[in-house]
Design a protein around this motif. Structure first.
Motif, mmCIF file in Angstrom:
data_model
loop_
_atom_site.group_PDB
_atom_site.id
_atom_site.type_symbol
_atom_site.label_atom_id
_atom_site.label_comp_id
_atom_site.label_asym_id
_atom_site.label_seq_id
_atom_site.Cartn_x
_atom_site.Cartn_y
_atom_site.Cartn_z
ATOM 1 N N GLN A 26 88.121 70.982 36.144
ATOM 2 C CA GLN A 26 87.248 70.752 34.991
ATOM 3 C C GLN A 26 86.432 69.463 35.121
ATOM 4 O OE1 GLN A 26 90.159 71.750 31.934
ATOM 5 N NE2 GLN A 26 88.445 72.270 30.624
ATOM 6 N N PRO A 27 87.081 68.312 35.318
ATOM 7 C CA PRO A 27 86.277 67.090 35.444
ATOM 8 C C PRO A 27 85.389 67.111 36.684
ATOM 9 C CG PRO A 27 88.597 66.630 35.862
ATOM 10 C CD PRO A 27 88.515 68.027 35.341
ATOM 11 N N LEU A 28 85.864 67.733 37.742
ATOM 12 C CA LEU A 28 85.098 67.756 38.985
ATOM 13 C C LEU A 28 83.763 68.466 38.777
ATOM 14 C CD1 LEU A 28 85.810 66.592 41.718
ATOM 15 C CD2 LEU A 28 86.424 68.887 42.479
ATOM 16 N N ILE A 29 83.833 69.620 38.139
ATOM 17 C CA ILE A 29 82.614 70.385 37.891
ATOM 18 C C ILE A 29 81.704 69.622 36.936
ATOM 19 C CG2 ILE A 29 81.705 72.488 36.839
ATOM 20 C CD1 ILE A 29 84.269 73.892 37.877
ATOM 21 N N ALA A 30 82.302 69.057 35.889
ATOM 22 C CA ALA A 30 81.507 68.321 34.906
ATOM 23 C C ALA A 30 80.792 67.140 35.559
ATOM 24 C CB ALA A 30 82.404 67.841 33.765
ATOM 25 N N VAL A 31 81.518 66.401 36.385
ATOM 26 C CA VAL A 31 80.928 65.219 37.011
ATOM 27 C C VAL A 31 79.783 65.619 37.944
ATOM 28 C CG1 VAL A 31 81.375 63.372 38.681
ATOM 29 C CG2 VAL A 31 82.945 63.746 36.772
ATOM 30 N N MET A 78 76.389 51.084 37.552
ATOM 31 C CA MET A 78 77.390 51.861 38.295
ATOM 32 C C MET A 78 76.735 53.049 38.973
ATOM 33 S SD MET A 78 80.583 52.095 35.707
ATOM 34 C CE MET A 78 81.574 53.157 36.751
ATOM 35 N N PRO A 79 77.317 53.481 40.126
ATOM 36 C CA PRO A 79 76.865 54.750 40.699
ATOM 37 C C PRO A 79 77.135 55.857 39.684
ATOM 38 C CG PRO A 79 78.574 53.731 42.068
ATOM 39 C CD PRO A 79 78.387 52.851 40.894
ATOM 40 N N TYR A 80 76.192 56.809 39.526
ATOM 41 C CA TYR A 80 76.327 57.731 38.406
ATOM 42 C C TYR A 80 77.605 58.551 38.460
ATOM 43 C CZ TYR A 80 75.249 60.313 34.312
ATOM 44 O OH TYR A 80 75.320 60.807 33.044
ATOM 45 N N SER A 81 77.963 59.035 39.642
ATOM 46 C CA SER A 81 79.155 59.898 39.694
ATOM 47 C C SER A 81 80.408 59.113 39.295
ATOM 48 C CB SER A 81 79.313 60.530 41.073
ATOM 49 O OG SER A 81 79.411 59.527 42.049
ATOM 50 N N GLY A 135 84.083 58.182 32.497
ATOM 51 C CA GLY A 135 83.758 58.589 31.137
ATOM 52 C C GLY A 135 84.264 59.983 30.831
ATOM 53 N N MET A 136 84.030 60.878 31.770
ATOM 54 C CA MET A 136 84.375 62.285 31.523
ATOM 55 C C MET A 136 85.884 62.492 31.435
ATOM 56 S SD MET A 136 82.671 64.843 30.843
ATOM 57 C CE MET A 136 83.366 66.350 30.225
ATOM 58 N N THR A 137 86.639 61.831 32.319
ATOM 59 C CA THR A 137 88.095 62.026 32.272
ATOM 60 C C THR A 137 88.649 61.490 30.956
ATOM 61 O OG1 THR A 137 88.329 59.971 33.513
ATOM 62 C CG2 THR A 137 88.502 62.017 34.758
ATOM 63 N N ALA A 138 88.153 60.323 30.545
ATOM 64 C CA ALA A 138 88.630 59.764 29.280
ATOM 65 C C ALA A 138 88.255 60.690 28.125
ATOM 66 C CB ALA A 138 88.041 58.379 29.051
ATOM 67 N N MET A 146 93.729 63.307 36.412
ATOM 68 C CA MET A 146 92.270 63.171 36.422
ATOM 69 C C MET A 146 91.863 61.753 36.818
ATOM 70 S SD MET A 146 90.920 65.453 33.208
ATOM 71 C CE MET A 146 91.689 64.515 31.916
ATOM 72 N N LEU A 147 92.679 60.790 36.375
ATOM 73 C CA LEU A 147 92.388 59.396 36.688
ATOM 74 C C LEU A 147 92.462 59.163 38.197
ATOM 75 C CD1 LEU A 147 91.599 57.330 34.645
ATOM 76 C CD2 LEU A 147 93.930 56.464 34.625
ATOM 77 N N ALA A 148 93.423 59.818 38.828
ATOM 78 C CA ALA A 148 93.539 59.699 40.281
ATOM 79 C C ALA A 148 92.275 60.240 40.939
ATOM 80 C CB ALA A 148 94.767 60.465 40.766
ATOM 81 N N LEU A 149 91.768 61.330 40.415
ATOM 82 C CA LEU A 149 90.522 61.905 40.931
ATOM 83 C C LEU A 149 89.365 60.918 40.771
ATOM 84 C CD1 LEU A 149 88.927 64.575 41.818
ATOM 85 C CD2 LEU A 149 88.452 64.800 39.377
ATOM 86 N N ALA A 150 89.294 60.301 39.574
ATOM 87 C CA ALA A 150 88.241 59.310 39.331
ATOM 88 C C ALA A 150 88.384 58.142 40.305
ATOM 89 C CB ALA A 150 88.320 58.819 37.888
ATOM 90 N N GLY A 151 89.637 57.761 40.579
ATOM 91 C CA GLY A 151 89.895 56.678 41.526
ATOM 92 C C GLY A 151 89.341 56.998 42.902
#
Lengths: 273, 427
Positions: A52-57, A75-78, A84-87, A134-139
């Motif tokens: 879900q967050p991956l597609i949204a981002v 910040m780089p947009y992605s 933002g999206m994960t939160a 999801m946070l790990a993904l954002a990391g």
């Protein structure tokens, strides 16, 4: 031996926190149940959490960066969108599931007793699991851009707490109202769609004027999300102290009024639901 | 240490029944026209109904107590207050220790979770830690006989297995007070026996059992004390045998008299599309409370129809003393064409029940109204009616116990065959 006394109806103006604490095991059990049920009989199961967050981002990066070129406060947009999206997904999921939690467990409300507040609150805990993944993904996205965590990471709990407190306040209101007025069920998805934009997930609030920022800060979720980007992703600056205090006050007000309404409505759940 | 398990004082529960068709107002109604909504609510005539009135009792630890009474006598309300689902309007109740409650089988079971997961969830609802549940898990599973299905979602369970697991959880998780409402109605005889034994164990271990059941044999086997409720008040509180006796005697209809029937008719909701105005039982032109089965019985029913109703029907039921339906008759069941739309107005129906149909026992009679859409909600009058035997059946054996539900009134012929004619002729 503990003696429980059940007395003629008298309105409480605040939930019985002591009793809820005694039942903390049940809070965990509910969270565990919600988690187990959510991905059971789903073919790709837990992969949904990341997908879900991956597609949204990806989508946001394309639309808001490539097409609209929105400002991100350095910040780089992605990376900007990922934090933002994960939160936001955490917040939205807690609100969506939490507000429906009492109605969805109607049979239990009318047949067994337990501190009712545990049902909506269990979603705060349950979605924490999703959020950490999801946070790990954002990391990973941050690392890919070469953004490394610095000392500001220490502020992460504070901003997350702000987000969670806001979600808790909204859920207390919405779940209790939903028992009486099913209109809530119709309103929530719409409000969440709007909320995505109001909560500054796609664009940095720093582009706004000071006055506009204060208006945005009435929505603590927006400030929390901006704060998370600041402490995790190295965004340029934080909002003004005035905005921060306004957001904290607003979150606290939502939470306390939510608890107050919940406690008053709780007594009649079984009769009304 | 306290010297009671459950103690109630002046317990009462009032429900407000409004007679206007009531729906929860949508937020839109209130926001849109706050005054109109308020006025509408004020105008709705409401009357109070006390499901429970001034109930006081004390149950000592280790006692097994049965709550008896007709439907609507307040048993379930009492248990619901005990289990904290509804709050009382007056009075208070105190419970010493942990309360385990089985008001309906499998409450809190989630269909998608496995048997094991559900046991843990249910334990947590009863206020128990995971470690405590883990200790008891083997015992629970053995009792429920579902070892092989522990990792299967309960939605795939048979209803028997589901019931067994639910009962096992509630009974094994060591509540100090165990509340059981009519779970024995489900499950086969072997399981019922097992449950009773388990409940016996529980009370022998010094824990308290509160029990509601319509199975009088189970009540007498398990409980030492019975509390008989009637319309929300305690009628009798004492040894279970006497309580059951008193309860059965009331079922046997000595509380019934024609004016009670009028009372019940008067208490019917008046805002239906059709309303029962009166019900009378007559034999030989006289109003009766006790019926002689040697003569025809006339049931006179007056009905007011307030608007045209499609497929309108007056229904007369004969039930046994336990409430099980024996026979049902509709006013138009012998009609040779589809039911018409009935026009508004007052109607009188007369139903004749033939002689030699009812046996010497107590029956429940019910008159109800229905339309093409189903029962007219609330329009149902019930009465317990004792029948005495003065028909030509079993006249020579007046002491024989009546078995079965109704008389057949068929014809027997016993003839001697030719080869033993001489002996038969001797007499």
């Amino acid at each position: 031996m503990r003696v429980t006394r059940i007395e003629a109806a008298r309105d409480r103006s605040f939930p019985d926190v002591v009793e809820a604490w005694r039942y903390r095991g049940l809070l965990l059990a509910f969270a565990r149940r919600n988690l187990a049920v959510r991905y059971r009989q789903a073919a790709i199961g837990v992969a949904w959490i990341v997908l879900q967050p991956l597609i949204a981002v990806t989508l946001f990066t394309f639309v808001f960066r490539r097409v609209a070129d929105l400002p991100t406060d350095g910040m780089p947009y992605s990376a900007f969108a990922a934090i933002g999206m994960t939160a936001w997904l955490y917040f939205a999921r807690v609100v969506a599931d939490g507000s429906n939690s009492l109605v969805a467990n109607q049979a239990m409300l009318t047949k067994v007793w337990f501190p009712r507040i545990l049902l909506p609150m269990s979603h705060l805990l349950e979605c924490l699991v999703d959020y950490s993944i999801m946070l790990a993904l954002a990391g990973l996205i941050l690392l890919w851009h070469g953004v490394l965590p610095d000392g500001r990471l220490a502020f992460f709990p504070a901003f997350f707490l702000l987000l969670a407190a806001t979600a808790a306040g909204v859920v207390l209101w919405a779940s209790a109202l939903n028992v009486r007025y099913r209109d809530v069920r119709a309103a929530i998805p719409f409000l969440l769609q709007t909320g995505l934009f109001v909560s500054m997930v796609v664009v940095a609030p720093q582009v706004l004027t000071e006055r506009q920022q204060m208006i945005v800060a009435l929505n603590p979720a927006a400030v929390a999300i901006d704060g998370l980007r600041w402490c995790l992703g190295g965004a340029g600056d934080l909002l003004s102290p005035a905005s921060l205090s306004l957001a904290a006050a607003s979150a606290l007000a939502t939470l306390i009024s939510g608890a107050w309404y919940f406690a008053r409505a709780e007594r009649r759940f079984a009769d009304v639901v | 240490m306290v010297d009671f398990a459950v103690r109630a004082e002046g317990l009462g529960k009032r429900y407000r029944i409004s007679s206007a068709p009531r729906h929860t107002p949508a937020l839109r109604d209130i926001l849109g026209a706050p005054l109109a909504s308020l006025r509408e609510r004020m105008a709705a005539r409401s009357r109070d109904f006390w499901a429970l009135r001034d109930l006081s009792f004390t149950v000592r630890p280790g006692e097994a107590v049965a709550f008896l009474g007709h439907n609507g006598s307040g048993k379930s309300t009492t248990l619901k207050i005990l289990s904290r689902i509804v709050t009382p309007t007056t009075g208070w109740i105190e419970i010493a220790g942990r309360l385990g409650c089985l008001l309906e089988v499998g409450t809190g079971f989630h269909p998608d979770l496995t048997g094991r997961e559900n046991v843990f969830l249910n334990g947590a609802i009863l206020g128990m830690g995971r470690r405590e549940v883990k200790r008891k898990l083997d015992e629970i599973v053995a009792f429920a006989e579902c070892e092989a299905f522990l990792e299967v979602p309960v939605k795939r369970y048979s209803s028997g297995m589901y019931t067994r697991l639910a009962f096992a959880v509630a009974a094994h998780l060591n509540p100090d007070v165990l509340v059981i409402d009519e779970v024995l109605a489900v499950g086969d005889a072997a399981f019922q026996k097992k449950c009773l034994e388990k409940m016996n164990d529980v009370s022998r271990q010094g824990r308290t059992v509160l029990f509601v059941s319509h199975n009088m044999a189970a009540v007498e086997a398990l409980c030492g004390r019975g509390i008989l409720l009637d319309r929300g008040r305690v009628l009798f509180d004492g040894p279970v045998r006497e309580a059951v006796g008193a309860h059965l005697a009331r079922l046997d209809g000595d509380a019934f008299s024609p004016d009670r029937l009028d009372e019940r008719v008067a208490a019917l909701p008046q805002d239906c599309e059709a309303v029962i105005r009166s019900v009378a039982l007559r034999q030989d032109g006289r109003s009766v409370g006790t019926i002689s089965n040697g003569r025809e019985l006339e049931v006179l029913i007056e009905v007011e129809v307030k608007r045209p109703l499609d497929g309108f029907r007056i229904v007369f039921d004969v039930c046994d003393a336990q409430g099980g339906l024996i026979a049902r008759s509709n006013h138009d069941e012998k009609a040779d064409r589809a039911p018409d739309v009935i026009r508004p107005g007052h109607y009188q129906a007369r139903f004749t029940l033939p002689a030699a149909f009812l046996g010497p026992a107590t029956y429940g009679f019910a008159v109800a109204l229905a339309t093409a859409r189903g029962w007219l909600h609330g329009q149902r009058v019930e009465a317990a009616v004792p029948v005495v035997n003065d028909c030509a059946i079993n006249r020579m054996q007046p002491r024989r116990r009546f078995e079965g539900k109704v008389l057949i009134n068929g014809d027997w012929v016993l003839e001697a065959e030719r080869q033993n004619l001489p002996r038969a002729a001797v007499r």
